[in-house]
Write an enzyme that holds these catalytic residues in place. Sequence first.
Site, PDB file in Angstrom:
ATOM      1  CD  GLU A 436      -2.671   1.220   2.588  1.00 34.21           C
ATOM      2  OE1 GLU A 436      -3.100   0.114   2.977  1.00 34.21           O
ATOM      3  OE2 GLU A 436      -2.935   2.290   3.190  1.00 34.21           O
ATOM      4  CD  GLU A 441      -2.992   7.329   5.879  1.00 34.72           C
ATOM      5  OE1 GLU A 441      -3.940   6.594   6.176  1.00 34.72           O
ATOM      6  OE2 GLU A 441      -1.851   7.218   6.356  1.00 34.72           O
TER       7      GLU A 441
END
Length: 548
Positions: A436, A441
Amino acid sequence: MKELKMIFSLLVVLLMFSGCDGDEDDLQLESMVVPTNIQIDTDISTDGSGIVVFDVSADNAITYKFNFGDETTGTSLDGTYTKRYSRNGLNTYQVLVVAYGKGGISSSKRIEISVESDFSDPETKEFLTGGSSKMWYVAAFQPGHLGVGPSSGDGFDSPIYYSAAPFEKAGAEASACFYTDVLTFSTTGENNFTYNLNNNGATFFNVDYVGQFGGPTGSGDQCIAYDTGGEKTVTLSPATSGIESSTGTVMDFSDGGFMSYYIGTSTYEILDIDENSMYVRAIMGNNPALAWYLKFTTTPYDQQQESGNGGEEEAEFETQFNNLVWSDEFDGDSLDTDSWNFETGNGTNGWGNNELQYYLQDNVTVQDGSLFITAKRESESGFDFTSGRITTQDKYEFTYGRVEARIKLPEGVGTWPAFWMLGANFDGVGWPETGEIDILEWVGKEPGRIQSALHFPGNSGGNAVVGPSTIENPSSEFHTYTAEWTEDAITFLLDGEVYFTFDNDSDKPFNKDFFLILNVAMGGNLGGDVDPAFSESAMEIDYVKVYQ
């Protein structure tokens, strides 16, 4: 530090006695009993480690101080102390033990011991002192210059709970005594040398210790006008943590010495060191489950501020990828389903993160040249929030390139928007084996901080490899978030400026096709509690582009 506090307390008691008279003075004197019958037992290692375990007892004693005969000292409440001597060869030491009773009255006993040590680390000493004397400073310009993680178990060699962004403490009270500290190491002997902390009369205390030193409790870490500076003796000894990335050397500071951030310990393991940088790890004094991490540099704080990168000349980033091969600029009135998939529901266990939202297609809209993913407080299928999530899985997947999106983030504590990628073999191998890449974020509870992260076997979930950065106006202005992905590295940029680089190699799962994901989660492991006043907010995406 504990010794300083003890001495201060003893002085206060003696002053109280000097101010009393009459019967009250007699009553106080009756409680001052001299410790007697001091017994000292030792268990001296014979394996060359230099370890000696002291076990001391005395009648009427409440604490003990040790002078180990090698220019270091220690204190113990129960009389037990494990000491590692690092002077090479078989050496004899005169050890003085002082037993303190009520009112600070003391007695002492001296013993002689012989201890053998075969440890030596001249390279580390040379790096620390430069051969004579060298000054070090907190590496404020580096991500993770202050961080915390578990002291053992998965992820015990990295700050996975918290990692400070560059200059994160600047402007806060802490910058007056943390970033400006000067740590001077000077050579004196083979494995021993001196250390002086100049913190201008103020100390940056961990929140757990603030109240003990006169600071306001409940306000987080604090810079307090409490001088903990002065010269200490430093001893090098072998590390026992078993951390593979460690240099294998530990620094022990005498007399409560510590490195800029007070966490109640005087022992620091050196994870990495060279002529101009140092990375250390220390177990918190009152919470052995936590390990704190600190980075240091030989560049003074004012020079770090001037350049923003530790005083080094930073070359402008040059991309390897200039050919635009795929893009969506959201110019229509609906999402292009030839490129994107809608994902709905709450997955398993909130998509594996305890997220609180239920994804709906209706929460993804395109208008006025932008894509909007809107999180709302509304009931749906047993959940209190709805939001949107889209992917390019099976429609657009690629290996290597420059991936870029121009985004305005939502508002509200509890929001958790992301721009990220998963391996195209996700359905076959699962997570984290597929790999990933989190390009962006952000969580509403920390509006001034973004992060990128890599998840893969051995470094996933709370143990992901994380690179943070500071950001201004993330919800009121567009910013460009970029990942430059090659077989050798994955570099993350904010508005064209590099803030984190991850070393890629053939052993990692980042050398195959990946697909893109955009979503806004609510709450969950990273988003935290949602503001009760939250109603709805959207992440606005101007474009997504891939260059190869």
